[in-house]
Motif scaffolding. Sequence first.
Motif, PDB file in Angstrom:
ATOM      1  N   GLN A 143       0.823  -1.203   0.000  1.00 39.00           N
ATOM      2  CA  GLN A 143       0.000   0.000   0.000  1.00 39.00           C
ATOM      3  C   GLN A 143       0.860   1.259   0.000  1.00 39.00           C
ATOM      4  OE1 GLN A 143      -2.592  -0.261   3.371  1.00 39.00           O
ATOM      5  NE2 GLN A 143      -3.679  -2.070   2.614  1.00 39.00           N
TER       6      GLN A 143
ATOM      7  N   ASP B 262       1.774   9.701 -10.488  1.00 38.66           N
ATOM      8  CA  ASP B 262       1.423  10.144  -9.129  1.00 38.66           C
ATOM      9  C   ASP B 262       2.584  10.892  -8.490  1.00 38.66           C
ATOM     10  OD1 ASP B 262      -1.054   8.967  -9.393  1.00 38.66           O
ATOM     11  OD2 ASP B 262      -0.397   7.056  -8.542  1.00 38.66           O
TER      12      ASP B 262
ATOM     13  N   ASP C 169      -5.424  13.406  -3.438  1.00 40.94           N
ATOM     14  CA  ASP C 169      -4.845  12.079  -3.644  1.00 40.94           C
ATOM     15  C   ASP C 169      -3.734  11.786  -2.645  1.00 40.94           C
ATOM     16  OD1 ASP C 169      -4.575   9.644  -5.375  1.00 40.94           O
ATOM     17  OD2 ASP C 169      -2.561  10.465  -5.601  1.00 40.94           O
TER      18      ASP C 169
ATOM     19  N   ARG D 240      -4.033   8.686  -0.291  1.00 41.64           N
ATOM     20  CA  ARG D 240      -3.084   7.599  -0.584  1.00 41.64           C
ATOM     21  C   ARG D 240      -1.641   8.049  -0.336  1.00 41.64           C
ATOM     22  NH1 ARG D 240      -2.160   5.400  -5.185  1.00 41.64           N
ATOM     23  NH2 ARG D 240      -2.516   7.286  -6.406  1.00 41.64           N
TER      24      ARG D 240
ATOM     25  N   ASP E 172       2.238   7.765   0.286  1.00 41.75           N
ATOM     26  CA  ASP E 172       3.187   6.733  -0.132  1.00 41.75           C
ATOM     27  C   ASP E 172       4.551   7.011   0.481  1.00 41.75           C
ATOM     28  OD1 ASP E 172       5.231   7.771  -2.557  1.00 41.75           O
ATOM     29  OD2 ASP E 172       3.432   8.996  -2.279  1.00 41.75           O
TER      30      ASP E 172
END
Length: 392
Positions: A188, A196, A219, A223, A225
């Motif tokens: 994930q 992105d 985003d 999400r 990262d």
Amino acid sequence: QVLASILKVRGLDRLGAGTMALPPGWTRYETPEGKPYYHCLATNTTHWEAPKMPEPQPTPDIGIADVFEYKPTATELEATTTPAQQLQPMNSQEVGSRSLDASELTDRPLFGASATSGSSGTDGPRVDIFGTAGGAPSGQLDGDRRGLSGAPSWAASAAASAATSAAASAAAGAVPSWAGWLLAYAQQLFDVSTDDVVQRLRLVLVPYPKLPGGGATQDIRMRPDFYGPFWIATTAVLFLAATGNFARLVEAGSHLHFEAHYGLVGIAAAMIYGCLIAVPVVARVALFVSSEEVTNVDFRQMICVCGYALAPTIPISILCIVPVGFLRWLLVLVGLGASLHFLYEQLKDAFSVQTTWLKWTLLAAPCCGQALTYLVYRWHFFNSSPVPASGR
């Protein structure tokens, strides 16, 4: 008396070996005088002579191989295309391309009976001694038998592999559970595309004009990262140390009076990675002191935003090679301003906390880490005197 009359008319009152041996479709009658005659239903003719039974055809002397030879018609071939394709033997290449379990190996028929229905066009299953289904062609059956005759080599290997895997999984116990959870969690955090990462870098390096709709901002909140922050941090460490040494070389004027300062790599790594580690630690301690719920703060988002906020250090470090003190200060302040602006825009609404001082602490921690990184870079990486080369 009525039954006797019927039997007499039908010629059944004198049953015997001769009277009963009539071919199919023939009937025996008698005249009033008792003379028998015979009627053929197929030709609708009457004869006085008794018909003869057809002689049985002699059984040809054939071998066992000819008994089971089957030659289907074109209609049967079309009706059994799907079952025939399913009966193709599995060779070693098929075993290598996918895993087989023990049940699949034991359930596959060798020379036992098997049945198919539906696609063969019959009302029920058709079974033969070779385990063929749906009237498969003899040539294909021969191919299946040849493929299955070589099965012990790969079947034993596949069965042993399946048994070893099952035994290993059973012996491992709880290990696959946490290992699988760790892999799923890491997936994930690193499941982002190049587009992105580019969009998130654009939010830091080119904040204006803002993108319509704020899709990239939403985003990164939904999400977060670690892929982008990891490579940005690693690249920043290398660029800060390298540009610091290049700037010293430029100021020294000659490589004869310059020696590289490799300690700058350790200092840059301590600043960059220390910032990424210290920020969530400070946030966790602040939550503990304020008795707020830990779920009110997304630590993954904090680390992600702090990592992307380091992106301006890379182009700023390259421009700082120019040996102009005022220009270096200006570039460092511009890079720091871009990082702080990005942090504020991303974190100002990211915390669901009620305590005012806690919210400001959560905002100040990453900002202080970024400011410390830029200021140490400007003061220490450029202001220290060049180290002369020994023995020159």
